[in-house]
Structure formats: structure tokens, C-alpha cells
Design an enzyme around this catalytic site. Structure first.
Site, short mmCIF file in Angstrom:
data_model
loop_
_atom_site.label_atom_id
_atom_site.label_comp_id
_atom_site.label_asym_id
_atom_site.label_seq_id
_atom_site.Cartn_x
_atom_site.Cartn_y
_atom_site.Cartn_z
CB CYS A 78 -0.91 0.00 1.22
SG CYS A 78 0.00 -0.25 2.76
CD GLU A 112 -4.11 -1.49 10.89
OE1 GLU A 112 -3.28 -1.80 10.01
OE2 GLU A 112 -5.11 -2.17 11.18
N1 LIG Z 1 -3.07 1.23 4.20
C1 LIG Z 1 -2.76 -0.04 4.46
O1 LIG Z 1 -2.28 -0.37 5.53
C2 LIG Z 1 -2.96 -1.08 3.40
C3 LIG Z 1 -2.31 -2.32 3.54
C4 LIG Z 1 -2.50 -3.27 2.56
C5 LIG Z 1 -3.30 -3.02 1.44
N2 LIG Z 1 -3.91 -1.82 1.32
C6 LIG Z 1 -4.71 -1.51 0.12
O2 LIG Z 1 -5.55 -2.62 -0.20
C7 LIG Z 1 -5.81 -2.64 -1.61
C8 LIG Z 1 -5.55 -4.03 -2.14
O3 LIG Z 1 -6.28 -4.98 -1.44
P1 LIG Z 1 -7.64 -5.60 -1.97
O4 LIG Z 1 -7.63 -5.65 -3.45
O5 LIG Z 1 -7.88 -6.84 -1.20
O6 LIG Z 1 -8.70 -4.49 -1.54
P2 LIG Z 1 -10.29 -4.54 -1.65
O7 LIG Z 1 -10.74 -3.20 -1.26
O8 LIG Z 1 -10.72 -5.09 -2.94
O9 LIG Z 1 -10.72 -5.62 -0.55
C9 LIG Z 1 -10.33 -5.49 0.81
C10 LIG Z 1 -11.28 -6.32 1.66
O10 LIG Z 1 -12.57 -5.71 1.67
C11 LIG Z 1 -13.57 -6.69 1.39
N3 LIG Z 1 -14.70 -6.00 0.79
C12 LIG Z 1 -14.94 -5.73 -0.52
N4 LIG Z 1 -16.09 -5.05 -0.66
C13 LIG Z 1 -16.59 -4.88 0.59
C14 LIG Z 1 -17.77 -4.23 1.09
N5 LIG Z 1 -18.65 -3.62 0.30
N6 LIG Z 1 -17.96 -4.23 2.43
C15 LIG Z 1 -17.07 -4.81 3.26
N7 LIG Z 1 -15.95 -5.45 2.83
C16 LIG Z 1 -15.72 -5.47 1.51
C17 LIG Z 1 -12.85 -7.68 0.51
O11 LIG Z 1 -13.55 -8.91 0.49
C18 LIG Z 1 -11.50 -7.76 1.17
O12 LIG Z 1 -11.53 -8.61 2.29
C19 LIG Z 1 -4.87 -1.61 -2.21
O13 LIG Z 1 -5.57 -0.43 -2.50
C20 LIG Z 1 -3.85 -1.38 -1.10
O14 LIG Z 1 -3.21 -0.13 -1.17
C21 LIG Z 1 -3.77 -0.85 2.28
C1 LIG Z 2 1.49 -1.86 6.11
N1 LIG Z 2 2.55 -2.31 5.20
C2 LIG Z 2 3.24 -1.14 4.66
C3 LIG Z 2 3.53 -3.08 5.97
C4 LIG Z 2 2.03 -3.19 4.18
C5 LIG Z 2 1.03 -2.53 3.31
O1 LIG Z 2 0.63 -2.98 2.27
#
Ligand SMILES: NC(=O)c1ccc[n+]([C@@H]2O[C@H](COP(=O)([O-])OP(=O)(O)OC[C@H]3O[C@@H](n4cnc5c(N)ncnc54)[C@H](O)[C@@H]3O)[C@@H](O)[C@H]2O)c1
Ligand SMILES: C[N+](C)(C)CC=O
Length: 486
Positions: A286, A460
Site C-alpha cells: 500500500c 494502526e
Molecule cells: N493502508 C494499508 O495499511 C494497506 C495495507 C495493505 C493493502 N492496502 C490496500 O488494499 C488494496 C488491495 O487490497 P484488496 O484488493 O484486497 O482491496 P479490496 O478493497 O478489494 O478488498 C479489501 C477487503 O474488503 C472486502 N470487501 C470488498 N467489498 C466490501 C464491502 N462492500 N464491504 C465490506 N468489505 C468489503 C474484501 O472482500 C477484502 O476482504 C490496495 O488499495 C492497497 O493499497 C492498504
Molecule cells: C502496512 N505495510 C506497509 C507493511 C504493508 C502494506 O501494504
């Protein structure tokens, strides 16, 4: 390499035990390095969701009244168990995500254990305040929120589950966790380990499913807080659903973070960090610094060194510890990245390195470097979430700060310079939740992590997370007779 058995004992973990309900939609778990199905789980039915929420509600009342030092001991025991089983858990994480074992051995379960240990230590240290009002006085207590729903993304399944569960449990809450449907395996292991460490049944339940299961948790009246790691569009939906019932939220969302290299930087360090900030986990991080802003004086030198070193990436079987670049976690994400690359070419980008699917079974994309870009191009504006590094050039400090901030995202930022006065001056003007100076993407448990602007709400890790899983109760203590007008 021999591949470990990935099939879990059952799809869900509820009330201290594995639970199956074959009526739920089957979800195949595919090994990204080959595309083969290595396990199958079933999405949670309404009955499973209800059991998870009811058992969590029941268990939470006793847990909130448990001595915090006992809560902390259990979390620290879980950290020890995770460390003892790190290789087994890392292999499972590699099967789940496709990330090289070289990475999962150090960055996934290990970072989850760090969070459990950290919050296990802090459990006893929830302090309130006291104040006097003449003869009267008052104090505040931090109270747990109740049952919290955790919803995870697929890039760091163990870490995400631990980063959410550890502060929630340390502060006396219960959690029902829904992993990403793409990586459902590792959270089950965490649930198993927490129970082995002594966590009473019902306090950490895992239910599988697609977005609908996450949506059911986000709207349920038994849930007091929703903590999501996911994309900005999902964050908007979950935030809106939670707002209907005035639930607390933590939103860890996406980014398009700037990575700025000033002309006085140590270029070898900056290149190393840019590689980590774009190609680690095949770019599925992310906080990645995907907009690489290079000062004009060093742009060519930096780009040459970056490309030469990236050519050395060992692409291969992720279960082989010598491999340091793996596949995309899902086929859909590979297609998304390929579409971004087509758009970049159509908008005039130069592909200086990579740019194609790798000809292997599974979902592989070459480490890619794009040059000849302008800030308005799609590949510079949108999160790609793949191994695509975009190079931009700049001439002065004010200009690069303005361009770095010209995005709806605000997750992270990094800068490289030997001039520490400049470093702090620039950081103070960057709109980003986490900034790194002469480093990138390190996220120790004691440092708050989270986003500004569309990248998120709340933090977090660190003490900040303890605050986000509790609310203040104020207690006014009357010491003098009560006066009334009549
Ligand atoms: N900021 C952070 O700490 C962090 C860390 C890791 C990933 N990310 C972000 O996550 C994204 C990639 O992950 P992804 O493709 O799994 O994301 P996503 O948004 O597609 O899904 C995330 C989760 O949300 C659930 N979900 C989907 N629609 C929902 C709804 N309407 N209500 C409730 N839950 C729902 C999914 O099933 C999944 O478990 C990227 O944008 C990345 O930057 C952020
Ligand atoms: C939170 N971090 C940066 C460790 C993993 C994010 O995708």
C-alpha cells in the site's frame, strides 16, 4: 520444492474451534506461482456469521473484565508460538500470496508476532487522567468498544490480521475477522495459535467470504467498530455503512506515494530503497513509493543504476529461498496491472524496463520502470498495486512538494538527502501519514501507521491503535452537597 499441504481443517474458526458449513459458496485458493488450486474454503453463511458475532459478544464481556496483565501474557505467548512456527506460517503465506519465502520469512508472521508482543506489553498500561474542580474531582477511564470487525486485504494476510487483532484484544475487545477471499488461509492459523496461547473461545473468530460477508459485518448492530485494510473504493463503502450505525472505524487504504531524491542523496541507498519501495512483494504494498521524483542533476545516473540492479532480480519459484521476485497474488490483479501498462503506453510513456507478462504458468509481471512521464498520466495518478515504478523529474524543492501533494492519496512519502535541515523542512510540508527520511517502508510496531486524505482514517500500531480500540468514559465525582434552585 515440496509444497506444503495448504488445505485448512475447515473454512472458519468460531468459538475456539474450526467450523465448516458446506452450504457457503466455494472459494478456491490458487497458488499464484502456478495458478493451481491448493485448497478450497466456503464463504460464511448467515448462520456462520451469526455464530461468530454471538460467541464474540458473549466472550467479550468476560474478557473486558479480565486482568489486563493476563490479557497481555496471552498475546505475548501467541507471539512466541508464531516465532517458533515462523517457517511453517511463512510457507503457508507464500502459498496464499505467491510472495517469495525470502520475504515471508522476515516480513509477515514475524511482523505479526512483533505486534502481538508489543500490544501484549502495553495491555497493562492503559492510563486515564484525573483532574480537580474545586472540591470535586473527575477521572477518565478507557473502555473497550465491544465486538470489532476486521476486514483484510490480500497482500499481507498474517500481518494485517495481527495488526488488527493485537490492539483489539489487548484493550479488551473481541474481533470477528474476515480475510480477503484471495488469501483466506493464514488468519485461520492465527486463530488456532491464539487459542493455543490461552485466548478464551469466541474472542478471535475468522469467517471467510467475499465483499458481501464484509458488508454484513459492517452493518451488523452487534459490531461496534470496523477496521478495514483495502482499497479506497471499498473504504468509502465500508465507511458509509458503518456511519449508518455510528460505528467507530479505522481505514487503512491505498496510496500513490511520492519518493523524492534530492541531488545530494546517497544514490546507492536511494536506489536500494526505490527497489524495495516498488518491487518488494511484486509491488503489492500500500505504502509503495511509486512516484519516483528525481532531481534533474541525478536523474539519468539514478535511472541507469536502478535498471542495472533491477535486471539482477531472481525471478522463480517463490518457495525457493533464493528467489527474490514473485508473481502477482491474483489473476485479476495481474490483468489490472497489464491494463495499466497498456494505458501508459497509449498515453506516451516510455517503458525503460520490463512492461510485460512473464511467460510462466501463474500470474507474473516483469519488474517495470516507466520514464518520459507527466503528472497527468494515468500511471502517475492511479494506484497500480503492481511492480511498476514511475520516474518523474523536478528542479526545485517547492515544485516537488507541490507535485508530491497533488493527489487524493496521502498514505506515505519518502525522501533522500544528506541535508537534514531540508529533510525535516520538506517532511513538514508533505501530506502523508508516514514519511521516511533516507529509508523506506519500514513499519515497526511502535510507530503509528496510517493515511491522510483518501488513504485512511486512524492509525494502526503504537499507542495510537490502543486509543482507536477504546473510548473514554469520564467520571465526575461530587464531594460537596448538591444545591438545587427549588
Ligand atoms: N493502508 C494499508 O495499511 C494497506 C495495507 C495493505 C493493502 N492496502 C490496500 O488494499 C488494496 C488491495 O487490497 P484488496 O484488493 O484486497 O482491496 P479490496 O478493497 O478489494 O478488498 C479489501 C477487503 O474488503 C472486502 N470487501 C470488498 N467489498 C466490501 C464491502 N462492500 N464491504 C465490506 N468489505 C468489503 C474484501 O472482500 C477484502 O476482504 C490496495 O488499495 C492497497 O493499497 C492498504
Ligand atoms: C502496512 N505495510 C506497509 C507493511 C504493508 C502494506 O501494504
Amino acid at each position: 520444492m515440496t509444497r506444503p499441504d495448504a488445505q485448512p481443517r475447515a473454512s472458519h474458526f468460531v468459538d475456539g474451534a474450526y467450523l465448516e458449513d458446506g452450504a457457503g459458496t466455494p472459494i478456491p485458493v490458487r497458488y499464484p506461482a502456478t495458478g493451481e488450486t491448493v485448497a478450497t474454503v466456503h464463504a460464511a453463511t448467515r448462520a456462520v456469521i451469526d455464530r461468530a458475532l454471538d460467541s464474540a459478544t458473549l466472550a467479550q464481556a468476560d474478557w473486558a473484565a479480565t486482568d489486563p496483565s493476563e490479557r497481555g501474557r496471552i498475546l505475548r505467548r501467541a507471539a512466541d508460538l508464531i516465532r517458533a512456527r515462523n517457517r511453517e506460517l511463512s510457507e503457508l503465506e507464500t502459498l496464499d500470496t505467491g510472495k517469495p519465502l525470502q520475504e515471508t520469512l522476515v516480513a509477515d508472521a514475524a511482523s505479526g508476532a512483533d505486534a502481538l508482543e508489543y500490544f501484549g506489553g502495553l495491555a497493562v498500561d492503559q492510563t486515564g487522567t484525573s483532574m480537580s474542580f474545586g472540591a470535586d474531582w473527575a477521572y477518565t477511564i478507557r473502555r473497550p468498544l465491544g465486538v470489532c470487525a476486521g476486514i483484510g486485504a490480500w497482500n499481507y494476510p498474517t500481518q494485517i490480521a495481527c495488526w488488527k487483532a493485537a490492539p483489539a484484544l489487548a484493550t479488551g475487545n473481541a474481533m470477528v475477522f474476515k480475510p480477503s477471499e484471495a488469501t483466506p488461509l493464514c488468519a485461520l492459523k492465527l486463530a488456532e495459535i491464539l487459542v493455543e496461547a490461552g485466548l478464551p473461545a469466541g474472542l478471535f473468530n475468522v469467517v471467510q467470504g467475499m465483499g458481501e460477508v464484509g458488508a454484513a459485518l459492517s452493518t451488523d448492530p452487534r459490531v461496534a467498530k470496523v477496521t478495514l485494510t483495502g482499497s479506497v473504493p471499498t473504504g468509502r463503502k465500508v465507511h458509509a455503512a458503518a456511519a449508518e450505525r455510528m460505528k467507530h472505524v479505522t481505514m487503512e487504504l491505498g496510496g500513490k506515494s511520492p519518493f523524492i531524491v534530492f541531488p545530494d542523496a546517497d544514490l546507492d541507498d536511494a536506489v536500494s530503497a526505490a527497489i524495495n519501495a516498488n518491487f518488494y512483494s511484486s509491488g503489492q504494498v500500500c505504502s509503495n513509493g511509486t512516484r519516483v521524483f528525481l532531481h534533474g542533476d541525478i536523474a539519468q545516473d539514478f535511472t541507469d543504476r536502478l535498471i542495472a540492479r533491477t535486471r539482477n532480480a531472481r525471478i522463480g519459484d517463490p518457495l525457493d529461498e533464493a528467489t527474490d521476485f514473485g508473481p502477482m497474488t491474483t489473476e485479476a490483479q495481474m490483468q489490472t496491472v497489464l491494463r495499466h501498462l497498456d494505458t501508459a503506453r497509449a498515453e506516451g510513456a516510455t517503458v525503460a524496463l520490463g512492461g510485460h507478462r512473464i511467460d510462466r504458468p501463474g500470474w507474473w509481471i516483469e519488474p517495470t520502470v516507466l520514464t518520459g512521464l507527466t503528472d497527468d498520466m494515468t500511471c502517475v495518478r492511479e494506484e497500480i498495486f503492481g511492480p511498476v515504478l514511475s520516474i518523474l523529474t523536478f528542479e526545485d524543492e517547492d515544485e516537488v512538494i507541490a507535485r508530491a501533494n497533488a493527489t487524493e492519496f496521502g498514505l506515505s512519502a519518502g525522501l533522500f538527502t544528506r541535508d537534514l535541515a531540508r529533510a525535516h523542512r520538506v517532511v513538514a510540508r508533505l501530506q502523508a501519514g508516514t514519511c521516511w527520511i533516507n529509508q523506506y517502508n519500514l513499519t515497526p510496531a511502535g510507530l503509528p501507521f496510517g493515511g491522510s486524505k483518501a488513504s485512511g482514517i486512524g492509525r494502526e500500531n503504537a499507542r495510537a491503535a490502543m486509543d482507536h480500540f477504546t473510548e473514554i468514559q469520564s467520571v465526575y465525582v461530587g464531594m460537596t452537597p448538591v444545591e438545587a434552585a427549588y
